[in-house]
Design an enzyme around this catalytic site. Structure first.
Site, mmCIF file in Angstrom:
data_model
loop_
_atom_site.group_PDB
_atom_site.id
_atom_site.type_symbol
_atom_site.label_atom_id
_atom_site.label_comp_id
_atom_site.label_asym_id
_atom_site.label_seq_id
_atom_site.Cartn_x
_atom_site.Cartn_y
_atom_site.Cartn_z
ATOM 1 N N ASP A 16 0.860 -1.176 0.000
ATOM 2 C CA ASP A 16 0.000 0.000 0.000
ATOM 3 C C ASP A 16 0.908 1.242 0.000
ATOM 4 O OD1 ASP A 16 -2.395 1.599 0.490
ATOM 5 O OD2 ASP A 16 -1.610 1.821 2.525
ATOM 6 N N LEU A 17 0.388 2.388 -0.400
ATOM 7 C CA LEU A 17 1.226 3.603 -0.448
ATOM 8 C C LEU A 17 0.818 4.617 0.637
ATOM 9 C CD1 LEU A 17 1.519 4.091 -4.333
ATOM 10 C CD2 LEU A 17 3.112 2.948 -2.780
ATOM 11 N N ASP A 18 -0.393 5.219 0.489
ATOM 12 C CA ASP A 18 -0.815 6.279 1.418
ATOM 13 C C ASP A 18 -0.940 5.737 2.842
ATOM 14 O OD1 ASP A 18 -1.050 8.206 -0.641
ATOM 15 O OD2 ASP A 18 -3.062 7.490 -1.137
ATOM 16 N N ASP A 188 -1.700 -0.318 5.876
ATOM 17 C CA ASP A 188 -2.093 0.236 7.183
ATOM 18 C C ASP A 188 -3.565 0.028 7.504
ATOM 19 O OD1 ASP A 188 -2.531 2.357 5.030
ATOM 20 O OD2 ASP A 188 -3.673 3.171 6.721
#
Ligand SMILES: [Mg+2]
Length: 241
Positions: A16-18, A188
């Site tokens: 995941d990024l954000d 997250d």
């Protein structure tokens, strides 16, 4: 008869990024500020009619009216700008201005501040196995300067569905061409990342940067880490098969 536990295989990692590699809230706040400043300078009638809070409400109502765009934040943003310009009755050069406004917004979207562990951890992880970005957002790894660490990126807006839909994980699995059970997804968000990945047959790593309690005791992540450095240490300690 006792059987030995199956060796843990990590053929690839989807990331995941954000809020996994950088915090997203400060980015979005700056994006809104930059957009407002652009509009004040180039389309003051729009800026007066839609100051930051009103622009956010407009974007939210566009998102609510167009659920088919739920996976595409870029389309939602462009549509919000079109609507703002139309409601403020700015016609002259509206199309070109909307495009410039969006470009200004999107450039800021890619000015992220990485969490402290990320710059060192990413190349170390990438040296061990393939990394594939898997995001519901619209960040651009090339603009951010991280693309060299990644095998590629799967964006919800390109696939047409967003996490936790198993189809976006299946798309990632097909790109990686390995068994889903050997792909570890790191993110997250308990629902989007952990439960979504597990439902798609991936192994799931919850990155819990804020020390929160895990909310679903009946569905545990396969691994919980505080940051990516911890993931690197865990990988280093895996018995080699
Ligand atoms: Mg996230």
């Amino acid at each position: 008869m006792l059987t030995a536990p199956a060796p843990t295989t990590v053929a690839a990692i989807t990331l995941d990024l954000d809020d996994t590699l950088w915090p997203i809230l400060p980015v979005m706040e700056r994006c809104e500020q930059v957009l407002e400043a652009f509009l004040l300078e180039h389309a003051p009638a729009v800026a007066r009619r839609f100051p930051k809070g009103a622009m956010r409400a407009l974007r939210d109502s566009v998102a609510a009216e167009r659920p088919e765009l739920a996976h595409d934040y870029s389309a939602q943003r462009r549509l919000s700008l079109e609507r703002a310009f139309a409601e403020a009755r700015v016609d002259a050069d509206a199309e070109a201005l909307i495009e410039r406004a969006y470009v200004t917004f999107y450039a800021e979207r890619n000015r992220v501040q990485l969490y402290d562990d990320v710059a060192d951890a990413l190349p170390a992880l990438a040296a061990r196995c393939r990394l594939l970005a898997l995001t519901n957002g619209n960040a651009d790894l090339s603009s951010i300067g991280l693309a060299q660490h990644f095998h590629g990126a799967v964006l919800a807006r390109d696939v047409g569905v967003a996490k936790p839909d198993p189809r976006i994980f299946a798309h990632a699995r097909d790109l990686l061409a390995v068994d889903a059970a050997h792909i570890w997804h790191v993110g997250d968000d308990p629902e989007l990342d952990v439960l979504g990945a597990q439902k798609a047959g991936f192994r799931a790593v919850w990155i819990n940067r804020n020390g929160l309690p895990w909310p679903y005791p009946e569905h545990m992540p396969d691994l919980i880490i505080r940051d990516l450095a911890e993931l690197g240490r865990w990988l280093d300690n895996l018995p080699s098969d």
